[in-house]
Design an enzyme around this catalytic site. Structure first.
Site, PDB file in Angstrom:
ATOM      1  CB  CYS A 159      -0.833   0.042   1.169  1.00 12.03           C
ATOM      2  SG  CYS A 159      -2.323  -1.355   1.142  1.00 12.03           S
ATOM      3  CB  CYS A 204      -4.405  -0.891  -1.006  1.00 10.26           C
ATOM      4  SG  CYS A 204      -2.634  -1.519  -0.870  1.00 10.26           S
TER       5      CYS A 204
END
Length: 320
Positions: A129, A211
């Protein structure tokens, strides 16, 4: 006179044929001969065809990159053994096979996402992420950035993107061989060609898997800074998941020589903002993000902007 008649004057007895074939047997013998001759002809034709290059339909684009399977295999080993050794468990031989199976013996203008699913499964990779970075019209600069910041990933920095970057490939429905002479051009021949469908498919997956905070690098020195028909504008931006991505940050970078065609206040950037915010993702924009901007000085260290940066850095250092 001898009572025995002269055998030389006696009639010669009629010779019997060696084989007395029936009419039915003769018919079957003729059929057998025809079949044998046909088989011989087919073998000869087959041998001649083996010595000839397969014929492919001619397209408007360049053909398959020479040594395509060897290049993909070499890249796979380089990536999984040296660039990202945590992926050394990947089976490069199977990856190359799956890549070729996605397009060989198939119509290059009828490619489908499903064709590449086995390949995508074999090359699956988790991107951390906050480390995904997209780009549009800024290919060279963004890849310079990820070379320095190796924890960041563009699509081309993933295993699958790395394997296919800069290559071309296609086959033909009537042949199991690659077409090295020509491949479909997406403008002149067909949109659903093997290469275009591949990049649309993997771009969608890259966006879906992203993400955290993600970035996009845009070129502020061209007229169309945000193109809705580009891969970013057409595929990636619409496949970002708001439940996984709170923020998209745009970095608008201008060439050292300009011009400043667009900035974060541009109407095209506003169009991008509206698309992103409509998807419930926060949008942030920054002009000439400094870490990316400084990379331009690597090629042009004598440019006035770069010299001023170096001077300011030197002055700051002398004050310490």
């Amino acid at each position: 006179m001898d009572s025995n008649s002269d055998h030389r004057l006696s009639p010669v007895p009629e010779e019997k044929p060696c084989c007395n074939l029936s009419k039915k047997a003769k018919i079957w013998l003729s059929i057998l001969c025809i079949l044998v001759v046909g088989a011989i002809v087919m073998v000869v034709v087959g041998v001649l065809k083996l010595g000839q290059a397969p014929t492919h339909k001619e397209w408007s684009g360049n053909g398959t990159t020479p040594y395509f399977p060897e290049i993909v295999l070499g890249r796979c080993y380089t990536y999984t053994r040296f660039k990202r050794p945590e992926l050394r468990h990947k089976d490069c031989q199977e990856i190359v096979k799956a890549f070729q199976n996605a397009f060989l013996s198939k119509d290059p203008c009828s490619s489908r996402e499903q064709d590449y699913q086995p390949l995508m499964k074999l090359t699956s990779q988790d991107i951390p992420c906050n480390k995904a970075i997209f780009w549009s019209k800024s290919r060279e600069l963004v890849h310079q950035y990820t070379q320095v910041q190796q924890e960041m990933f563009t699509l081309e920095d993933t295993l699958l993107g790395y394997l296919a970057d800069g290559l071309r490939w296609c086959g033909d429905a009537g042949s199991s061989e690659m077409n090295y002479k020509s491949c479909p051009d997406w403008r002149k021949d067909c949109r659903n060609n093997t290469v275009s469908v591949f990049w649309d498919t993997v771009s969608r997956q890259f966006a879906e898997n992203a993400c955290g905070v993600v970035q996009v690098v845009l070129n502020g020195s061209i007229s169309n800074i945000f193109d809705k028909n580009s891969t970013f504008g057409r595929v990636e931006i619409h496949n970002l998941h708001p439940e996984k991505i709170p923020t998209l940050q745009a970095w608008v970078i201008h060439d050292l020589e300009g011009p400043l065609s667009h900035t974060c206040s541009s109407y095209l950037i506003n169009d991008l903002r509206q698309i992103v915010e409509k998807r419930n993702i926060m949008f942030i924009c920054q002009d000439d993000y400094r870490p990316v901007k400084l990379l331009q000085c690597v090629r042009e260290p004598e440019h006035q902007f770069c010299r001023s940066i170096m001077s300011a850095t030197g002055m700051a250092g002398s004050d310490l």
